[in-house]
Design a protein around this motif. Structure first.
Motif, mmCIF file in Angstrom:
data_model
loop_
_atom_site.group_PDB
_atom_site.id
_atom_site.type_symbol
_atom_site.label_atom_id
_atom_site.label_comp_id
_atom_site.label_asym_id
_atom_site.label_seq_id
_atom_site.Cartn_x
_atom_site.Cartn_y
_atom_site.Cartn_z
ATOM 1 N N CYS A 1 8.637 -1.267 6.911
ATOM 2 C CA CYS A 1 9.504 -2.207 6.832
ATOM 3 C C CYS A 1 10.936 -1.999 6.693
ATOM 4 N N ASN A 2 11.807 -2.833 6.742
ATOM 5 C CA ASN A 2 13.375 -2.723 7.154
ATOM 6 C C ASN A 2 14.033 -1.842 5.857
ATOM 7 N N THR A 3 13.451 -2.037 4.644
ATOM 8 C CA THR A 3 13.824 -1.406 3.562
ATOM 9 C C THR A 3 13.523 0.083 3.550
ATOM 10 N N CYS A 4 12.396 0.231 4.034
ATOM 11 C CA CYS A 4 12.174 1.750 3.820
ATOM 12 C C CYS A 4 12.710 2.560 5.220
ATOM 13 N N ARG A 5 12.866 1.746 6.208
ATOM 14 C CA ARG A 5 13.588 2.429 7.429
ATOM 15 C C ARG A 5 14.662 2.600 7.076
ATOM 16 N N ALA A 6 15.510 1.832 6.249
ATOM 17 C CA ALA A 6 17.044 2.080 5.880
ATOM 18 C C ALA A 6 17.027 3.349 4.965
ATOM 19 N N ARG A 7 16.042 3.305 4.066
ATOM 20 C CA ARG A 7 16.178 4.498 3.169
ATOM 21 C C ARG A 7 15.571 5.775 3.948
ATOM 22 N N ARG A 8 15.068 5.471 4.889
ATOM 23 C CA ARG A 8 14.412 6.594 5.780
ATOM 24 C C ARG A 8 13.451 7.564 5.028
ATOM 25 N N VAL A 9 12.329 6.487 4.297
ATOM 26 C CA VAL A 9 11.220 7.165 3.729
ATOM 27 C C VAL A 9 9.916 6.510 4.386
ATOM 28 N N ALA A 10 8.800 7.101 4.064
ATOM 29 C CA ALA A 10 7.688 6.717 4.909
ATOM 30 C C ALA A 10 7.176 5.413 4.084
ATOM 31 N N CYS A 11 6.800 4.611 4.818
ATOM 32 C CA CYS A 11 6.385 3.298 4.505
ATOM 33 C C CYS A 11 4.797 2.978 4.622
ATOM 34 N N ASP A 12 4.102 2.423 3.674
ATOM 35 C CA ASP A 12 2.662 1.937 3.744
ATOM 36 C C ASP A 12 2.195 0.936 4.511
ATOM 37 N N ASN A 13 3.257 0.205 5.109
ATOM 38 C CA ASN A 13 3.248 -1.097 5.981
ATOM 39 C C ASN A 13 2.258 -1.943 5.584
ATOM 40 N N GLY A 14 2.257 -2.015 3.895
ATOM 41 C CA GLY A 14 1.471 -3.176 3.323
ATOM 42 C C GLY A 14 2.000 -4.559 3.470
ATOM 43 N N ARG A 15 1.061 -5.658 3.518
ATOM 44 C CA ARG A 15 1.241 -6.841 3.907
ATOM 45 C C ARG A 15 1.136 -7.909 2.758
ATOM 46 N N PRO A 16 1.919 -8.759 2.312
ATOM 47 C CA PRO A 16 3.089 -9.232 3.144
ATOM 48 C C PRO A 16 4.250 -8.123 2.793
ATOM 49 N N PHE A 17 4.251 -7.643 1.698
ATOM 50 C CA PHE A 17 5.563 -6.831 1.336
ATOM 51 C C PHE A 17 4.725 -5.169 1.060
ATOM 52 N N CYS A 18 5.618 -4.206 1.449
ATOM 53 C CA CYS A 18 4.964 -2.776 1.313
ATOM 54 C C CYS A 18 4.929 -2.561 -0.248
ATOM 55 N N LYS A 19 3.786 -1.770 -0.533
ATOM 56 C CA LYS A 19 3.523 -1.438 -1.873
ATOM 57 C C LYS A 19 4.711 -0.657 -2.408
ATOM 58 N N LYS A 20 5.213 0.582 -1.469
ATOM 59 C CA LYS A 20 6.406 1.374 -2.112
ATOM 60 C C LYS A 20 7.588 0.457 -2.699
ATOM 61 N N THR B 1 7.710 -2.737 -3.814
ATOM 62 C CA THR B 1 7.243 -3.630 -4.739
ATOM 63 C C THR B 1 6.935 -2.576 -6.217
ATOM 64 N N ASP B 2 6.427 -1.572 -5.973
ATOM 65 C CA ASP B 2 6.084 -0.856 -7.056
ATOM 66 C C ASP B 2 7.445 -0.155 -7.783
ATOM 67 N N TYR B 3 8.609 -0.036 -6.910
ATOM 68 C CA TYR B 3 9.977 0.361 -7.753
ATOM 69 C C TYR B 3 10.873 -0.718 -7.766
ATOM 70 N N GLY B 4 10.320 -1.940 -7.547
ATOM 71 C CA GLY B 4 11.216 -3.092 -7.881
ATOM 72 C C GLY B 4 12.352 -3.444 -6.942
ATOM 73 N N ARG B 5 11.911 -2.841 -5.916
ATOM 74 C CA ARG B 5 12.882 -3.212 -4.636
ATOM 75 C C ARG B 5 12.675 -4.397 -3.832
ATOM 76 N N GLU B 6 13.500 -4.924 -3.034
ATOM 77 C CA GLU B 6 13.134 -6.027 -2.367
ATOM 78 C C GLU B 6 12.598 -5.626 -0.862
ATOM 79 N N CYS B 7 11.767 -5.868 -0.580
ATOM 80 C CA CYS B 7 11.042 -5.659 0.700
ATOM 81 C C CYS B 7 11.716 -6.363 1.804
ATOM 82 N N GLY B 8 12.361 -5.691 2.912
ATOM 83 C CA GLY B 8 13.073 -6.349 3.924
ATOM 84 C C GLY B 8 12.227 -6.977 4.958
ATOM 85 N N GLY B 9 10.799 -6.666 4.918
ATOM 86 C CA GLY B 9 9.900 -7.548 5.928
ATOM 87 C C GLY B 9 9.814 -6.362 6.971
ATOM 88 N N TYR B 10 9.135 -7.149 8.047
ATOM 89 C CA TYR B 10 8.778 -6.282 9.212
ATOM 90 C C TYR B 10 9.154 -6.906 10.548
#
Length: 495
Positions: free
Chosen positions: A11-30, A32-41
């Motif tokens: 997702c765009n958020t994980c990519r901006a933070r440069r961390v691994a993303c689990d590519n969950g749909r519609p929002f990645c689990k990483k 949502t678990d930490y209360g961040r807004e997922c930027g989508g894909y």
């Protein structure tokens, strides 16, 4: 170049933070678990820069390993399957007829053969498989080397190829110790000139262009370089220099020592160390004898005669060492063979047999050299005794250096040496794997009989020489046809 959608890389958020993303749909689990807004894909655009030949690979991807062409596969197979042969220790002298080699295919015992031929048409690629660089030979009708000096203004040159024959496992020729025996063949072509330049090697154009001399003596210490140098190049180059009466670079100390630092020497190697000094003596003698008779000429002839006597002492020491080496074995150097069994011909019915093929070749070379050496010494003695216009007294034995007996070098004594050479040629011809090495000694003895024919009867000797020339050519053809029956592995090129 075409832009196409690429792979999802988070997702765009994980990519901006440069961390691994689990590519969950519609929002990645990483997120949502930490209360961040997922930027989508969104899929990145990938630009195709390939061609149909490389199957449209992406610029960001490494190219695939493309299958090689049939031609490159054959070349690669030849390189992989080309056998590198090395001599097995302990290393033997180069003049041993059989040597032990090792390669990726195992251990081999090979016998040396050398033949002069036209290299441009002698070797052709095998018609079968390309494995092992197999080639066949087309030698035509080989004739013995023409050793006649050309006296051209060209340096001695030679080109050669080293080929190996390994017998099939199903049809091997067994040697006495039970190992299969192959062949190591040196095919070569040369000129008969030996013009010498006394310039340093780095200044002489001839030396710089000579691919055999250029690498230096250290390049000829291992198989097959050492065996080519000791068995083929050096003897032929020295004979050419001797017949052309021109010095050769091989008389330099490094060329008589360095190539033998790893391999033992033989009596023939030691003999050639002395013979290589003679072309310089002969060249100086020709200049002295061509001068007008005078005291100055006599003085130069005396000095040169002293050099000849010193060379003769070296010959005597060498021959005594050969005798000593053979006496330890309890066998004679040579003996008179049975005329009916040896096929000897008039006037040399008492032909010689030798302890070994090498000992036969040693004596053929030794007696051949003595013929020309005695002729040179006798010419110097005649120059000393010839009165000059400025002489105040008649030359006498007092003008000869002490210990010199002029009768030893007269043509009648040289004729004895020539007869010994002729008695040795047939044995050596039948036992050597290098019949062309007999061409130069035979040329010397044949020329000697032609020169004395004006003064003494020598018809029988000249008829014998004509017969031997035919036998020498026949032997070359026999060896050539025998070699053409085999398939060979290319090993090395020289020159």
């Amino acid at each position: 170049m075409v832009g196409v959608p690429g792979k999802y890389k988070g997702c765009n958020t994980c990519r901006a933070r440069r961390v691994a993303c689990d590519n969950g749909r519609p929002f990645c689990k990483k997120c949502t678990d930490y209360g961040r807004e997922c930027g989508g894909y969104e899929r990145e655009t990938v630009f195709i820069v390939g061609t149909p030949d490389d199957k449209g690979r992406c610029s960001s991807h490494p190219p695939r390993n493309q299958p090689s062409s049939k031609k490159s596969k054959v070349t690669e197979a030849r390189q992989v399957e080309k056998l590198n042969f090395i001599a097995t220790e302990p290393w033997q002298p180069a003049w041993m007829d059989v040597v032990s080699l090792s390669s990726a295919a195992g251990s081999h015992r090979v016998r040396f053969v050398a033949l002069q031929t036209d290299l441009s048409s002698a070797i052709r690629l095998g018609s079968g498989s390309a494995r092992r660089n197999e080639v066949t030979l087309s030698l035509g009708s080989p004739r013995a080397l023409d050793a006649s000096p050309t006296f051209n203004y060209d340096p001695f040159s030679m080109k050669a190829r080293c080929l190996i024959y390994l017998p099939p496992k199903s049809n091997v020729r067994q040697s006495p110790n039970g190992n299969s025996e192959g062949l190591c063949l040196f095919l070569y072509e040369q000129n008969s000139s030996a013009v010498y330049s006394n310039e340093p090697p780095w200044k002489s154009p001839a030396a710089l262009n000579d691919r055999i001399r250029g690498p230096g003596p250290g390049a000829y210490q291992s198989f097959p370089e050492h065996h080519f140098f000791a068995r083929v190049y050096r003897p032929n180059a020295i004979w050419a220099a001797l017949l052309d009466r021109q010095p050769t670079f091989l008389c330099s100390p490094e060329w008589t020592v360095v190539p033998w630092e790893r391999h033992p020497r033989t009596p023939l190697d030691d003999l050639l160390d002395i013979v290589v000094l003679l072309p310089s003596i002969f060249s100086r003698a020709d200049r002295v004898t061509a001068m007008e008779a005078s005291g100055a000429r006599r003085s130069k002839a005396k000095d040169l005669l002293i050099s000849c006597i010193n060379i003769e002492r070296q010959f005597d020491i060498w021959y005594s060492m050969v005798h000593q080496r053979v006496d330890e074995q309890g066998s004679p150097l040579y003996w008179v063979a049975d005329a009916t069994a040896s096929g000897a011909q008039v006037p040399f019915l008492d032909a010689f047999n030798f302890l070994s093929p090498l000992m036969g070749l040693v004596h053929v070379c030794y007696w051949g050299v003595l013929i020309s050496f005695h002729q040179c010494t006798y010419a110097l003695i005649e120059a000393i005794f010839e009165p000059g216009s400025d002489d105040t007294s008649i030359p006498s034995m007092c003008d000869i250096p002490p210990g010199v007996d002029p009768r030893k070098y007269q043509p009648c004594q040289t004729r004895v040496v020539a007869a010994n050479l002729c008695r040795s040629l047939d044995f050596t011809l039948q036992t050597t794997g290098q019949p062309d090495l007999l061409a130069a000694p035979f040329f010397l003895v044949s020329s000697f009989y032609n020169s004395i024919g004006r003064f003494v009867e020598s018809d029988l000797e000249r008829q014998w020489c004509a017969g031997f020339k035919a036998r020498l050519d026949a032997r070359s053809r026999e060896v050539g046809s025998w070699l053409e029956e085999r398939k060979w592995i290319e090993n090395k090129q020289f020159g």
